[in-house]
Structures are given as C-alpha cells and as structure tokens.
Design a protein around this motif. Sequence first.
Motif, PDB file in Angstrom:
ATOM      1  N   ASP A  67       0.879  -1.164   0.000  1.00  0.00           N
ATOM      2  CA  ASP A  67       0.000   0.000   0.000  1.00  0.00           C
ATOM      3  C   ASP A  67       0.921   1.220   0.000  1.00  0.00           C
ATOM      4  O   ASP A  67       1.491   1.585   1.021  1.00  0.00           O
ATOM      5  CB  ASP A  67      -0.884  -0.018   1.248  1.00  0.00           C
ATOM      6  N   SER A  69       0.412   4.289  -0.150  1.00  0.00           N
ATOM      7  CA  SER A  69       0.023   5.450   0.649  1.00  0.00           C
ATOM      8  C   SER A  69       0.657   5.395   2.039  1.00  0.00           C
ATOM      9  O   SER A  69       0.693   6.396   2.742  1.00  0.00           O
ATOM     10  CB  SER A  69      -1.500   5.538   0.772  1.00  0.00           C
ATOM     11  N   ARG A  70       1.183   4.249   2.417  1.00  0.00           N
ATOM     12  CA  ARG A  70       1.816   4.085   3.729  1.00  0.00           C
ATOM     13  C   ARG A  70       3.348   4.105   3.652  1.00  0.00           C
ATOM     14  O   ARG A  70       4.025   3.798   4.629  1.00  0.00           O
ATOM     15  CB  ARG A  70       1.348   2.777   4.358  1.00  0.00           C
ATOM     16  N   THR A  75       5.075   6.011  -4.958  1.00  0.00           N
ATOM     17  CA  THR A  75       3.701   5.952  -5.445  1.00  0.00           C
ATOM     18  C   THR A  75       3.532   4.632  -6.181  1.00  0.00           C
ATOM     19  O   THR A  75       4.521   3.937  -6.448  1.00  0.00           O
ATOM     20  CB  THR A  75       3.374   7.098  -6.425  1.00  0.00           C
TER      21      THR A  75
END
Length: 130
Positions: A67, A69-70, A75
């Motif tokens: 993920d 976003s973590r 990206t």
Amino acid sequence: MGVISRDKDQINCIYASESDFGKQLEGYLESSGKDILMINLNKTMLTPTQWQDLSIELNIKVKDFIDFSRVENTTEDSNFSTNDYVTILENNPKSFIGAIIINGSKTEHITNVTEVLDYFNIDSAEIKKP
C-alpha cells in the motif's frame, strides 16, 4: 514452494498487526479448527526468497503486496526492481496489504476478513462466538 512449511492441518498466516484487519484475522482463522501459525511482519520479516516465491505462486508482483500510501516518497507509479519492493516491505511492514493464508497446497492473498470465510467455504453464520 519449498521455503515455507506447509501442512494441511496447520494454517500459516502472514500479516501485519498494525491494521484492524490484522487484529481480526486470528479470530476468523480459529473458526477453521486447525492449528494456526501467525507470522506478524512487524516482528518476523520474510526473506527475499520467500517474498519472491509467494509472488510467483500467487501470480502477482511483490509490488502488489504494498500500500504505497503508507510509504514515504513512493507511489504506485514508482518503478523499482523486485528486490527494491522487498526492501520496502522490510522497512515498512505496515505497508503490507491484507494477509497471505497458506494451508497445505492452498495459498491465497486476501485483503479483507470476509475473504477468510470464502477461503474455508464458511458462511459467517457458522462461526462460533467465544
């Protein structure tokens, strides 16, 4: 896949404990009635060979376990090597998406707890509450 033990009477669950998903998993797995080995990536990281073997067996890229976003400064469009993605997981276990469940020859990457029920073909009404 020879680098992770497999037993039809034991479930190996690879997960990261920081998510609500990770916290709910063990209860769902207990409904199977089998021995459970919980491998928490926050405490025990898989080897690069194990990550690569799992990605091959599941027919997905190591990148698909992450993920983004973590993870700072990355990206989904980032283009790294497989080894780089393994390093990202090693340094950011909280970025691991879902869980990998192994039981005998069956291996699944699940991303929500209801998929655990599908894995064992269990209707949620059949789960015994403690």
